[in-house]
Design a protein around this motif. Structure first.
Motif, PDB file in Angstrom:
ATOM      1  N   GLU A   1     -16.632 -15.489 -26.681  1.00  0.00           N
ATOM      2  CA  GLU A   1     -16.168 -16.848 -26.446  1.00  0.00           C
ATOM      3  C   GLU A   1     -14.883 -16.887 -25.596  1.00  0.00           C
ATOM      4  OE1 GLU A   1     -15.336 -18.924 -30.075  1.00  0.00           O
ATOM      5  OE2 GLU A   1     -15.114 -20.852 -29.045  1.00  0.00           O
ATOM      6  N   LEU A   2     -14.130 -15.806 -25.630  1.00  0.00           N
ATOM      7  CA  LEU A   2     -12.841 -15.792 -24.925  1.00  0.00           C
ATOM      8  C   LEU A   2     -12.893 -15.028 -23.610  1.00  0.00           C
ATOM      9  CD1 LEU A   2     -10.534 -15.140 -28.025  1.00  0.00           C
ATOM     10  CD2 LEU A   2     -11.030 -17.337 -26.947  1.00  0.00           C
ATOM     11  N   GLN A   3     -14.057 -14.484 -23.293  1.00  0.00           N
ATOM     12  CA  GLN A   3     -14.177 -13.636 -22.104  1.00  0.00           C
ATOM     13  C   GLN A   3     -13.647 -14.316 -20.836  1.00  0.00           C
ATOM     14  OE1 GLN A   3     -17.889 -11.668 -21.537  1.00  0.00           O
ATOM     15  NE2 GLN A   3     -17.569 -11.365 -19.349  1.00  0.00           N
ATOM     16  N   LYS A   4     -13.953 -15.617 -20.715  1.00  0.00           N
ATOM     17  CA  LYS A   4     -13.588 -16.308 -19.463  1.00  0.00           C
ATOM     18  C   LYS A   4     -12.082 -16.378 -19.248  1.00  0.00           C
ATOM     19  CE  LYS A   4     -14.049 -20.803 -21.701  1.00  0.00           C
ATOM     20  NZ  LYS A   4     -14.725 -22.079 -21.742  1.00  0.00           N
ATOM     21  N   TYR A   5     -11.311 -16.202 -20.332  1.00  0.00           N
ATOM     22  CA  TYR A   5      -9.845 -16.300 -20.194  1.00  0.00           C
ATOM     23  C   TYR A   5      -9.182 -14.977 -19.797  1.00  0.00           C
ATOM     24  CZ  TYR A   5     -10.605 -20.616 -22.836  1.00  0.00           C
ATOM     25  OH  TYR A   5     -11.044 -21.841 -23.262  1.00  0.00           O
ATOM     26  N   LEU A   6      -9.931 -13.880 -19.851  1.00  0.00           N
ATOM     27  CA  LEU A   6      -9.327 -12.564 -19.576  1.00  0.00           C
ATOM     28  C   LEU A   6      -8.610 -12.544 -18.227  1.00  0.00           C
ATOM     29  CD1 LEU A   6     -12.103 -10.085 -20.777  1.00  0.00           C
ATOM     30  CD2 LEU A   6      -9.786 -10.280 -21.728  1.00  0.00           C
ATOM     31  N   PRO A   7      -7.549 -11.722 -18.106  1.00  0.00           N
ATOM     32  CA  PRO A   7      -6.879 -11.605 -16.808  1.00  0.00           C
ATOM     33  C   PRO A   7      -7.880 -11.238 -15.715  1.00  0.00           C
ATOM     34  CG  PRO A   7      -5.680 -10.374 -18.499  1.00  0.00           C
ATOM     35  CD  PRO A   7      -6.954 -10.850 -19.126  1.00  0.00           C
ATOM     36  N   SER A   8      -7.657 -11.719 -14.523  1.00  0.00           N
ATOM     37  CA  SER A   8      -8.583 -11.417 -13.435  1.00  0.00           C
ATOM     38  C   SER A   8      -7.848 -10.649 -12.341  1.00  0.00           C
ATOM     39  CB  SER A   8      -9.189 -12.716 -12.876  1.00  0.00           C
ATOM     40  OG  SER A   8      -8.170 -13.549 -12.399  1.00  0.00           O
ATOM     41  N   PRO A   9      -8.541  -9.922 -11.487  1.00  0.00           N
ATOM     42  CA  PRO A   9      -9.989  -9.771 -11.471  1.00  0.00           C
ATOM     43  C   PRO A   9     -10.477  -8.734 -12.473  1.00  0.00           C
ATOM     44  CG  PRO A   9      -9.019  -8.530  -9.681  1.00  0.00           C
ATOM     45  CD  PRO A   9      -7.895  -9.216 -10.373  1.00  0.00           C
ATOM     46  N   ARG A  10     -11.781  -8.886 -12.868  1.00  0.00           N
ATOM     47  CA  ARG A  10     -12.459  -7.863 -13.639  1.00  0.00           C
ATOM     48  C   ARG A  10     -13.573  -7.314 -12.762  1.00  0.00           C
ATOM     49  NH1 ARG A  10     -15.282  -9.924 -17.587  1.00  0.00           N
ATOM     50  NH2 ARG A  10     -15.294  -8.035 -18.834  1.00  0.00           N
ATOM     51  N   VAL A  11     -14.253  -6.277 -13.256  1.00  0.00           N
ATOM     52  CA  VAL A  11     -15.292  -5.677 -12.429  1.00  0.00           C
ATOM     53  C   VAL A  11     -16.649  -5.861 -13.093  1.00  0.00           C
ATOM     54  CG1 VAL A  11     -16.148  -3.529 -11.403  1.00  0.00           C
ATOM     55  CG2 VAL A  11     -13.691  -4.022 -11.431  1.00  0.00           C
ATOM     56  N   GLU A  12     -17.632  -6.292 -12.309  1.00  0.00           N
ATOM     57  CA  GLU A  12     -19.009  -6.429 -12.790  1.00  0.00           C
ATOM     58  C   GLU A  12     -19.945  -5.539 -11.975  1.00  0.00           C
ATOM     59  OE1 GLU A  12     -20.010 -10.571 -12.947  1.00  0.00           O
ATOM     60  OE2 GLU A  12     -18.825 -10.875 -14.784  1.00  0.00           O
ATOM     61  N   PHE A  13     -21.129  -5.312 -12.514  1.00  0.00           N
ATOM     62  CA  PHE A  13     -22.111  -4.430 -11.877  1.00  0.00           C
ATOM     63  C   PHE A  13     -23.466  -5.105 -11.933  1.00  0.00           C
ATOM     64  CE2 PHE A  13     -24.852  -0.466 -12.356  1.00  0.00           C
ATOM     65  CZ  PHE A  13     -24.753  -0.115 -11.020  1.00  0.00           C
TER      66      PHE A  13
ATOM     67  N   THR B   1     -13.759   3.757  -7.360  1.00  0.00           N
ATOM     68  CA  THR B   1     -12.656   3.317  -8.228  1.00  0.00           C
ATOM     69  C   THR B   1     -13.081   2.103  -9.060  1.00  0.00           C
ATOM     70  OG1 THR B   1     -11.783   2.244  -6.243  1.00  0.00           O
ATOM     71  CG2 THR B   1     -10.668   4.245  -6.978  1.00  0.00           C
ATOM     72  N   LEU B   2     -13.938   1.258  -8.488  1.00  0.00           N
ATOM     73  CA  LEU B   2     -14.417   0.096  -9.252  1.00  0.00           C
ATOM     74  C   LEU B   2     -15.339   0.540 -10.388  1.00  0.00           C
ATOM     75  CD1 LEU B   2     -15.146  -2.524  -6.418  1.00  0.00           C
ATOM     76  CD2 LEU B   2     -13.173  -2.447  -7.961  1.00  0.00           C
ATOM     77  N   ARG B   3     -16.145   1.565 -10.101  1.00  0.00           N
ATOM     78  CA  ARG B   3     -17.059   2.054 -11.146  1.00  0.00           C
ATOM     79  C   ARG B   3     -16.271   2.555 -12.361  1.00  0.00           C
ATOM     80  NH1 ARG B   3     -21.322   7.109 -10.555  1.00  0.00           N
ATOM     81  NH2 ARG B   3     -21.431   7.555 -12.795  1.00  0.00           N
ATOM     82  N   ILE B   4     -15.177   3.244 -12.124  1.00  0.00           N
ATOM     83  CA  ILE B   4     -14.366   3.732 -13.254  1.00  0.00           C
ATOM     84  C   ILE B   4     -13.863   2.549 -14.079  1.00  0.00           C
ATOM     85  CG2 ILE B   4     -12.183   4.878 -13.857  1.00  0.00           C
ATOM     86  CD1 ILE B   4     -12.717   6.808 -11.495  1.00  0.00           C
ATOM     87  N   ILE B   5     -13.425   1.495 -13.413  1.00  0.00           N
ATOM     88  CA  ILE B   5     -12.970   0.312 -14.140  1.00  0.00           C
ATOM     89  C   ILE B   5     -14.110  -0.266 -14.975  1.00  0.00           C
ATOM     90  CG2 ILE B   5     -12.194  -2.099 -13.911  1.00  0.00           C
ATOM     91  CD1 ILE B   5     -10.480  -1.300 -11.587  1.00  0.00           C
ATOM     92  N   TYR B   6     -15.256  -0.412 -14.332  1.00  0.00           N
ATOM     93  CA  TYR B   6     -16.401  -1.019 -15.018  1.00  0.00           C
ATOM     94  C   TYR B   6     -16.811  -0.203 -16.242  1.00  0.00           C
ATOM     95  CZ  TYR B   6     -21.093  -2.707 -15.936  1.00  0.00           C
ATOM     96  OH  TYR B   6     -22.213  -3.201 -16.556  1.00  0.00           O
ATOM     97  N   GLU B   7     -16.950   1.103 -16.043  1.00  0.00           N
ATOM     98  CA  GLU B   7     -17.406   1.935 -17.167  1.00  0.00           C
ATOM     99  C   GLU B   7     -16.366   1.976 -18.285  1.00  0.00           C
ATOM    100  OE1 GLU B   7     -19.026   5.719 -15.949  1.00  0.00           O
ATOM    101  OE2 GLU B   7     -20.603   4.753 -14.771  1.00  0.00           O
ATOM    102  N   LEU B   8     -15.099   2.023 -17.911  1.00  0.00           N
ATOM    103  CA  LEU B   8     -14.060   2.063 -18.948  1.00  0.00           C
ATOM    104  C   LEU B   8     -14.010   0.732 -19.717  1.00  0.00           C
ATOM    105  CD1 LEU B   8     -11.831   3.647 -20.364  1.00  0.00           C
ATOM    106  CD2 LEU B   8     -10.242   2.904 -18.582  1.00  0.00           C
ATOM    107  N   GLN B   9     -14.189  -0.387 -19.008  1.00  0.00           N
ATOM    108  CA  GLN B   9     -14.265  -1.685 -19.700  1.00  0.00           C
ATOM    109  C   GLN B   9     -15.330  -1.612 -20.800  1.00  0.00           C
ATOM    110  OE1 GLN B   9     -13.255  -4.670 -15.888  1.00  0.00           O
ATOM    111  NE2 GLN B   9     -15.312  -4.633 -16.707  1.00  0.00           N
ATOM    112  N   ASN B  10     -16.507  -1.061 -20.417  1.00  0.00           N
ATOM    113  CA  ASN B  10     -17.623  -0.995 -21.368  1.00  0.00           C
ATOM    114  C   ASN B  10     -17.337  -0.035 -22.528  1.00  0.00           C
ATOM    115  OD1 ASN B  10     -18.954  -2.815 -19.846  1.00  0.00           O
ATOM    116  ND2 ASN B  10     -20.427  -1.375 -18.964  1.00  0.00           N
TER     117      ASN B  10
END
Lengths: 484, 444, 132
Positions: free
Chosen positions: A296-308, A116-125
């Motif tokens: 520049e605004l990435q750090k403000y995005l709602p959390s959590p986000r998913v990284e790989f 489920t995390l992979r789907i989030i990560y790939e969709l973010q990209n």
């Protein structure tokens, strides 16, 4: 003898849930208890709600009949402007409903839910790639929720720069959610009048933009279906004064693979997955409104986000984040559907979808402009805005035309929006309608325009072929009956 | 491409009609500098069958599978869902419709929402319920904002520290840019909220608590109502498990002014946290301050009963910057799903199911206590409870995971000092055998 | 909608550019909306009124009118303190459509009763409506 349920054809009458059933029936199996009953203090106990008891068959028939009074995209053309009612692929439903996905608890440790995390990560990209922006959060549950996230990012950015700003620029063609979302962050909307050509005028922005103003919210293409040609210059003016540019991506369906939002100068953008990315609207929801930003605004995005990291997907929280917008990961099931859509379409067909969406709208515009008044006779994008100006002499209004369209089997376009066009009729056919379907729709509109001349009463009394006739909205608002 | 009906011939016909020669000319208003100047780097288009393979591979990455029993709740609950619900709620007339702006063409959605509003109002003990919000967390934020609107010049709200931590985070996100203060009320040793600091708090618009709260503890709602009203504030009652009100007193009856919570338990799977729906209701006198969609009953030209969206003047598309909320949708099909679930259970079934959930969770609670764990809060609980283990619980958790049981949520990251404390949830999906397995593994 | 010549515009009240009317009754002033305003609004479904005792400066927003799909703010033509509100409007907002000059909204005790002289008389208001 009591009347039977039959009305006309296959439309059945059906009472309210609590007007049927009998105490003691049940519509769902409940396991018998195999353990002793536990003690519970009397003073905590209530009586339980007064719900009707119905059998499974009764419940199923109830909702089946209700469904038959409804019109969906699968029923017919739904040219609702700014809503992008395109075909909703069935395979996407199947994958969102796969048990491995639906049974996933959102508080599992990362190692147990890599899928489920992979789907989030790939969709973010994917969404970053499609918009041209750098980073994405999928958490907002709807477009308006994404706008709010965007405005919170504006606020966090300015506060971090040391000064809260109090105003925000807002074109008069904006969706009502724009000023409402900005107001939730304490911003006072400053209205910008659209210029004669239906798009924003650079000089007006130059005049209004100052260092008290947080930035501008722009829908592009705008709600008149026109591309904001001056967006780059506007963005430069806003940036010079330290402001940010918000892009309302409600109309993204016109520009995938064609416009790079980052190149346009957009800093924050929300998408409506239930519009552009084909997830069903469900009669009002659930939608999803991911928010996309520049680096520049990435750090403000709602959390959590998913990284790989190349082997493991993990949830991350940035301390600068605006925080959570939703209890968990947003409307996750909707994300899965949009993910499947993008995988099916790829870059090639997403771009074609946008091209065909604009082609269809342009075709309808050309074919109808001698029959309905066209608000702006300029090259349109994915939708065209007409009005009832030519019909007023016969006392026929936009509402009458909309209601008559129903009798011919079409969902009406968006009406009375945008506000800058009185009596607006906003048509967005989308790319999934065929040429034959468009031609039939065009013929029907022409026929209604004729009827407006010859028999206005017919239009005033429409629709006439549905379970109910025109409903009294005044009575509903004066004496609200919200609960049976 | 199967979703795009255009043939080359169609495209030529349309170009001719419009008077353009190619797509380039169709996009003539897009300046060069705004163009996407390369191909989007996305995977190549997949056939339906290739997509199936890709998704199947992703599903194999899930270590917790549908065969697992999940003894974690905390805002998302594993309950049985009858097949009738997804089957009927998948009907495209309901699923592929837009918001019911044209009521004559959407009586199915509208009557369904009216029924949902009614059943929800009855369940929560309020006069009016709206057609739902995004989720329980955002509904709580909206409820507190509503309290501030009603309280006019008041500038503060309070919420219990025993409210779901994520829900409180969402409230803080919503409140961050605006000048309102949030006070957090601590909880007592018995797991209930401490109201002793509330006396005569000036300028307090609303006080929120959750019951059953994050620890599963049932709050003393009548006493809370009295304390909150005495402080001149509105009582916002939250929840994350609506099934509780099949057995327990409802919040409206206890004196709540605004009631809001997560409704996922009613017919929706966990689905990694969404979609569910925010259930939201209030007393009649506050109806014009309600956020969100409302459906009302009316009549048509022939006097027949019908349903429309109503009191729209509260909403953003009319009142724009002065609206009661920026919300522009509801959870649509999830709302009808919740109503269908309530109708399928009926009053009798809801009570029976709530009782079964209560009994099962009490069984595990007692069993764990006998196995040596200590129950952290002495107050009565529903479905969920917190225990503290003497020894490191993680090895036991691991053994249980191997037996396809996800046992307990580690609370250390949510509350300081909660080391080795775990939140358990038991619903009807956990058989006696499963619960006995957990107990015996703890005993080992 | 009515043509300008069809509008009912009595001589014995004063008007504002926001289409409200004000009428002196002893030492208080009653305030309502003009026939033009009610006709433009269509069916009025709700009137949000201030509380008795609230005070306003000239031009302040003192309430709102709602039709099914529109909201209009009400601005006080003359500053003062609200001494009465028309409670009948709570259940029958349609009074404003049926009898706009009988259906007053609030009654105020003005700070300066002379302020009313600055409002439009019938003919000036009619001119405004005709776009003169």
């Amino acid at each position: 003898m009591k009347n039977g349920p039959g009305r006309s054809g296959l439309i059945m009458d059906e009472p309210l849930l609590w007007e049927k059933g009998k105490k003691g029936r049940n519509g769902m199996s409940i396991p018998e208890s195999d353990i002793p009953a536990a003690l519970l203090a009397d003073e905590l106990c209530g009586e339980g709600p007064d719900f009707p008891d119905l059998s499974e068959g009764e419940v199923v028939r109830h909702y089946t009949r209700l469904s038959q009074w409804n019109f969906g995209v699968d029923t017919g053309m739904y040219p609702l402007g700014s809503c992008t009612m395109k075909y909703n692929p069935k395979i996407n439903e199947k994958h969102a409903a796969a048990e491995e996905i639906t049974s996933a608890h959102p508080l599992l440790d990362d190692e147990y839910c890599q899928g489920t995390l992979r789907i989030i990560y790939e969709l973010q990209n994917f969404l970053a790639e499609i918009t041209g922006l750098d980073a994405v959060s999928l958490q907002p549950a709807a477009g308006a929720h994404g706008e709010l996230a965007g405005m919170l990012i504006f606020d966090a950015y300015h506060q971090n720069k040391g000064k809260k700003r109090s105003k925000i620029l807002m074109p008069d063609t904006a969706h009502g959610t724009n000023p409402a979302s900005a107001a939730l962050c304490g911003y006072k909307p400053v209205e910008i009048k659209s210029g004669e050509r239906g798009i924003l005028d650079v000089e007006q922005i130059r005049e209004l933009m100052d260092e008290e103003t947080a930035g501008i919210m722009i829908t592009n293409p705008n709600t008149l279906g026109l591309f904001e040609e001056n967006i780059r210059e506007i963005a430069e003016i806003v940036h010079e004064k330290g402001g940010l540019v918000y892009g309302d991506g409600a109309n993204m369906n016109a520009i995938m693979g064609i416009v790079d939002l980052k190149a346009c100068g957009v800093d924050v953008l929300h998408l409506n997955l239930h519009k552009t990315f084909s997830t069903p609207h469900g009669g009002g929801g659930p939608g999803a409104g991911p928010v996309c930003v520049v680096d520049e605004l990435q750090k403000y995005l709602p959390s959590p986000r998913v990284e790989f990291d190349g082997s493991t997907y993990s949830q991350v929280e940035d301390p600068a984040s605006i925080g959570r917008m939703h209890g968990f990961h947003g409307n996750y099931g909707v994300l899965v559907k949009a993910f499947c859509y993008i995988l099916t379409m790829g870059a090639e067909y997403l771009k074609k979808a946008s091209q065909y969406a604009v082609l269809n709208a342009s075709y309808v515009k050309v074919k109808l402009k001698d029959h309905l008044h066209l608000a702006y006779d300029r090259p349109c994008m994915h939708e065209a805005v007409f009005s009832d100006k030519n019909q007023q002499k016969n006392h026929v209004s936009t509402l009458d035309i909309a209601k008559r369209l129903m009798d011919y089997g079409y969902h009406p376009p968006t009406i009375y929006f945008p506000l800058v066009v009185p009596g607006a009729i906003m048509i967005e056919p989308t790319e999934t309608e065929s040429l034959e379907e468009l031609d039939t729709f065009i013929d029907v509109v022409k026929m209604i325009v004729k009827e407006a001349e010859t028999d206005p009463e017919l239009l005033h009394n429409s629709p006439s072929r549905f379970k109910v006739k025109r409903l009294d909205e005044t009575q509903a608002a004066r004496n609200p009956c919200l609960c049976g | 491409m199967r979703y795009l009906p255009h043939t080359d011939e169609d495209i030529r016909t349309m170009f001719d009609a419009i008077g353009v020669k190619d797509f380039e000319e169709l996009f003539i208003t897009v300046p060069e500098s705004c163009r996407y100047d390369k191909e989007m780097a996305l995977p190549l288009p997949k056939t339906e069958w290739a997509l199936n393979k890709y998704m199947a591979e992703i599903r194999t990455m899930m270590k917790v599978t549908p065969e697992h029993t999940v003894l974690i709740g905390a805002g998302r609950y594993q309950h049985n869902i009858p097949s009738s619900i997804p089957s009927i709620m998948g009907r495209s007339e309901l699923l592929t419709a837009y918001t019911p702006y044209q009521p004559e063409m959407a009586q199915g959605t509208l009557q369904g929402l009216f029924e949902y509003q009614t059943l929800t109002a009855r369940l929560l003990g309020v006069d009016v319920a709206n057609a739902s919000m995004y989720d329980g967390a955002s509904a709580l934020a909206e409820a507190l904002l509503m309290g501030l609107r009603i309280g006019k010049r008041k500038k503060r709200v309070a919420m219990s520290a025993a409210i779901h931590p994520h829900f409180r985070e969402v409230v803080r996100t919503y409140f961050h840019p605006i000048e309102f203060e949030i006070i957090e009320l601590p909880f007592l040793e018995d797991g209930r909220t401490d109201f002793s600091s509330l006396v005569d708090e000036n300028g307090l618009a609303a006080v929120a608590l959750q019951s059953p709260n994050f620890f599963g503890v049932v709050e003393e709602m009548e006493a809370a109502a009295e304390a909150i009203h005495q402080a001149g504030a509105l009582f916002v009652a939250g929840f994350s498990e609506p099934l509780a009100f099949g057995l327990l007193k409802n919040p409206g009856e206890a004196g709540a002014d605004i009631v809001c919570g997560e409704g996922q338990s009613f017919g929706m799977p966990e689905s990694f946290g969404g979609p569910g729906l925010g259930m939201f209701g209030c007393k009649q006198k506050y109806v014009r301050n309600l956020p969100g969609r409302l459906v009302g009953e009316t009549t048509d030209l022939d006097g027949n009963r019908g349903y429309v969206l109503t009191l729209a003047t509260r909403e953003q598309h009319i009142r724009r910057g002065k609206a009661t909320s920026n919300i522009c949708s509801n959870q649509g099909i999830c709302t009808l799903t919740a109503a269908m679930y309530m109708a399928s259970l009926g009053g009798t079934g809801l009570r029976k199911l709530a009782r079964l959930n209560y009994d099962r969770s009490e069984y595990l609670k007692q069993g764990l206590e006998e196995a040596g764990a200590s129950v952290c809060f002495s107050s009565p609980t529903f479905n969920e409870f917190v225990v503290e283990f003497k020894d490191d619980f993680r090895p036991v958790q691991k053994r249980l995971m191997e037996q396809k049981i996800v046992a307990g949520l580690d609370l250390a990251k949510y509350y300081p000092g909660f080391d080795n404390r775990y939140l358990f949830c038991v619903t009807e999906t956990a058989s006696k055998e499963i619960l006995d397995t957990v107990i015996s593994e703890v005993k080992k | 909608m009515k043509e300008v010549h069809e509008l009912n515009l009595p001589e014995d009240v004063r008007y504002t550019k926001d289409h409200e009317w004000a009428k002196v009754t002893g030492d208080t002033i009653k305030i309502g909306i003009s026939d033009y305003a009610q006709d433009q609004m269509g069916d009025i479904v709700f009137v949000e009124m201030p509380a008795v005792g609230d005070t306003f400066e000239e031009g302040d927003e003192f309430g709102t009118l709602e039709s099914v799909k529109a909201v209009t703010e009400l601005y006080i033509p003359v500053g003062g303190e609200v001494v009465a509100i028309n409670e009948e409007l709570e259940d029958t907002p349609e009074l404003l459509n049926q009898d706009p000059y009988g259906g007053w909204i609030v009654e105020i005790k003005p700070n300066d009763i002379q302020e009313i002289e600055q409002l439009f008389d019938r003919d000036t208001y009619l001119g405004v409506l005709k776009g003169e």
